[in-house]
Design a protein around this motif. Sequence first.
Motif, PDB file in Angstrom:
ATOM      1  N   ASN A   3       0.802  -1.216   0.000  1.00 20.22           N
ATOM      2  CA  ASN A   3       0.000   0.000   0.000  1.00 20.22           C
ATOM      3  C   ASN A   3       0.834   1.264   0.000  1.00 20.22           C
ATOM      4  OD1 ASN A   3      -2.388  -1.620   0.258  1.00 20.22           O
ATOM      5  ND2 ASN A   3      -1.890  -1.864   2.402  1.00 20.22           N
ATOM      6  N   GLY A   4       2.019   1.204  -0.561  1.00 13.59           N
ATOM      7  CA  GLY A   4       2.808   2.416  -0.730  1.00 13.59           C
ATOM      8  C   GLY A   4       3.605   2.838   0.480  1.00 13.59           C
ATOM      9  N   HIS A   5       3.472   2.150   1.597  1.00 10.45           N
ATOM     10  CA  HIS A   5       4.238   2.507   2.779  1.00 10.45           C
ATOM     11  C   HIS A   5       5.649   1.956   2.660  1.00 10.45           C
ATOM     12  CE1 HIS A   5       0.569   3.989   4.348  1.00 10.45           C
ATOM     13  NE2 HIS A   5       0.024   2.818   4.421  1.00 10.45           N
ATOM     14  N   SER A   6       6.583   2.581   3.306  1.00 13.46           N
ATOM     15  CA  SER A   6       7.990   2.263   3.139  1.00 13.46           C
ATOM     16  C   SER A   6       8.432   1.176   4.112  1.00 13.46           C
ATOM     17  CB  SER A   6       8.836   3.525   3.360  1.00 13.46           C
ATOM     18  OG  SER A   6      10.174   3.214   3.465  1.00 13.46           O
ATOM     19  N   GLU A   7       8.698  -0.021   3.590  1.00 15.75           N
ATOM     20  CA  GLU A   7       9.216  -1.105   4.442  1.00 15.75           C
ATOM     21  C   GLU A   7      10.559  -0.707   5.032  1.00 15.75           C
ATOM     22  OE1 GLU A   7       8.871  -4.996   6.092  1.00 15.75           O
ATOM     23  OE2 GLU A   7       7.456  -3.939   4.830  1.00 15.75           O
ATOM     24  N   GLU A   8      11.393  -0.038   4.200  1.00 14.51           N
ATOM     25  CA  GLU A   8      12.693   0.395   4.696  1.00 14.51           C
ATOM     26  C   GLU A   8      12.532   1.424   5.811  1.00 14.51           C
ATOM     27  OE1 GLU A   8      11.747   0.347   1.582  1.00 14.51           O
ATOM     28  OE2 GLU A   8      12.972  -1.225   0.676  1.00 14.51           O
ATOM     29  N   GLY A   9      11.513   2.272   5.666  1.00 14.27           N
ATOM     30  CA  GLY A   9      11.272   3.280   6.691  1.00 14.27           C
ATOM     31  C   GLY A   9      10.846   2.669   8.003  1.00 14.27           C
ATOM     32  N   ILE A  10       9.967   1.667   7.933  1.00 14.43           N
ATOM     33  CA  ILE A  10       9.551   0.969   9.148  1.00 14.43           C
ATOM     34  C   ILE A  10      10.766   0.308   9.792  1.00 14.43           C
ATOM     35  CG2 ILE A  10       8.141  -0.885  10.082  1.00 14.43           C
ATOM     36  CD1 ILE A  10       6.452   1.379   9.231  1.00 14.43           C
ATOM     37  N   ALA A  11      11.605  -0.302   8.967  1.00 11.90           N
ATOM     38  CA  ALA A  11      12.797  -0.955   9.496  1.00 11.90           C
ATOM     39  C   ALA A  11      13.708   0.059  10.166  1.00 11.90           C
ATOM     40  CB  ALA A  11      13.547  -1.670   8.375  1.00 11.90           C
ATOM     41  N   ALA A  12      13.834   1.237   9.554  1.00 14.77           N
ATOM     42  CA  ALA A  12      14.710   2.262  10.124  1.00 14.77           C
ATOM     43  C   ALA A  12      14.207   2.720  11.471  1.00 14.77           C
ATOM     44  CB  ALA A  12      14.815   3.452   9.166  1.00 14.77           C
ATOM     45  N   THR A  13      12.893   2.949  11.582  1.00 12.97           N
ATOM     46  CA  THR A  13      12.353   3.442  12.838  1.00 12.97           C
ATOM     47  C   THR A  13      12.169   2.337  13.858  1.00 12.97           C
ATOM     48  OG1 THR A  13      10.146   3.287  11.871  1.00 12.97           O
ATOM     49  CG2 THR A  13      11.179   5.443  11.883  1.00 12.97           C
ATOM     50  N   SER A  66       2.319   1.606  14.105  1.00  9.60           N
ATOM     51  CA  SER A  66       2.164   2.128  15.454  1.00  9.60           C
ATOM     52  C   SER A  66       3.453   1.967  16.250  1.00  9.60           C
ATOM     53  CB  SER A  66       1.012   1.405  16.164  1.00  9.60           C
ATOM     54  OG  SER A  66       0.864   1.873  17.490  1.00  9.60           O
ATOM     55  N   ILE A  67       4.105   0.815  16.123  1.00 11.47           N
ATOM     56  CA  ILE A  67       5.378   0.580  16.811  1.00 11.47           C
ATOM     57  C   ILE A  67       6.414   1.598  16.356  1.00 11.47           C
ATOM     58  CG2 ILE A  67       7.322  -1.024  17.003  1.00 11.47           C
ATOM     59  CD1 ILE A  67       5.262  -3.311  16.915  1.00 11.47           C
ATOM     60  N   ALA A  68       6.490   1.834  15.046  1.00 13.58           N
ATOM     61  CA  ALA A  68       7.476   2.761  14.497  1.00 13.58           C
ATOM     62  C   ALA A  68       7.168   4.212  14.863  1.00 13.58           C
ATOM     63  CB  ALA A  68       7.542   2.602  12.984  1.00 13.58           C
ATOM     64  N   LEU A  69       5.896   4.586  14.835  1.00 13.02           N
ATOM     65  CA  LEU A  69       5.510   5.969  15.148  1.00 13.02           C
ATOM     66  C   LEU A  69       5.826   6.326  16.593  1.00 13.02           C
ATOM     67  CD1 LEU A  69       2.056   6.068  13.325  1.00 13.02           C
ATOM     68  CD2 LEU A  69       4.046   7.455  12.723  1.00 13.02           C
ATOM     69  N   LYS A  70       5.608   5.391  17.501  1.00 18.66           N
ATOM     70  CA  LYS A  70       5.768   5.662  18.926  1.00 18.66           C
ATOM     71  C   LYS A  70       7.211   5.586  19.407  1.00 18.66           C
ATOM     72  CE  LYS A  70       1.124   4.045  20.119  1.00 18.66           C
ATOM     73  NZ  LYS A  70       0.347   3.001  20.847  1.00 18.66           N
ATOM     74  N   GLY A 189      16.140   1.550  24.682  1.00 13.57           N
ATOM     75  CA  GLY A 189      15.280   0.904  25.665  1.00 13.57           C
ATOM     76  C   GLY A 189      13.957   0.459  25.068  1.00 13.57           C
ATOM     77  N   TYR A 190      13.397   1.286  24.207  1.00 15.21           N
ATOM     78  CA  TYR A 190      12.139   0.953  23.535  1.00 15.21           C
ATOM     79  C   TYR A 190      12.313  -0.286  22.666  1.00 15.21           C
ATOM     80  CZ  TYR A 190       7.990   1.707  20.559  1.00 15.21           C
ATOM     81  OH  TYR A 190       6.808   1.574  19.872  1.00 15.21           O
ATOM     82  N   ASP A 191      13.436  -0.333  21.924  1.00 15.91           N
ATOM     83  CA  ASP A 191      13.706  -1.492  21.078  1.00 15.91           C
ATOM     84  C   ASP A 191      13.778  -2.768  21.904  1.00 15.91           C
ATOM     85  OD1 ASP A 191      13.824   0.171  18.909  1.00 15.91           O
ATOM     86  OD2 ASP A 191      16.008   0.225  18.790  1.00 15.91           O
TER      87      ASP A 191
END
Length: 199
Positions: A3-13, A66-70, A189-191
């Motif tokens: 859906n156009g969202h960035s897998e690499e971006g999620i991985a980065a965050t 949600s995990i990446a945003l927070k 710590g979050y990770d």
Amino acid sequence: MSNGHSEEGIAATAGPDYNDGHDYHAQEIQEREQHEPADMKGIDAQQMRELRMQVLNLKDDTHKMSIALKRPFDPKDVKDRPGPGGRKLYHIDARHVMKRLDEVFGIANWQTKYHETQSGRVMCELSVRINSEWITKSDGAGDTGVEKEKGAISDALKRSAVLLGIGAYLYNDAAIKNGVFAPWATPEGYDKIIAKHYS
């Protein structure tokens, strides 16, 4: 990611390894480790990489986002300013919010609209596209007294982003005490908490 969202971006965050090459001061690391729960110390870098990949392979895109945003920001990017009653208010720059939105949704999947109310309050409508559907969160801010209109626009964006989870932890009094960040209020710590949850 679909859906156009960035897998690499999620991985980065989703986070770097605990010892990721960042130039942290040894004293700061020691202070964080002293406040770190014992059950989080046993997770090494390799385990964190493997567990983060499990998170990324979840079928629920919304949960991954949600995990990446927070995810908390680097403490060096968190600023403070005087608040009411002698309290310190912690905040991040708007550019960090925009970078997080780019990383998680992709540059083509979020947008903002601004308008001013009759009382002079600047309102921000922050829209993000999730699974081909646009979702909008709105909040506003008054004149900050610093670069006036620009400051109000930035604050309105940051307030709207909090409704998506970005920087929301900075509103928690337990996140930062006497200048020391709680383990869960740091990227590392979050990770580890996320890794522990999915282990």
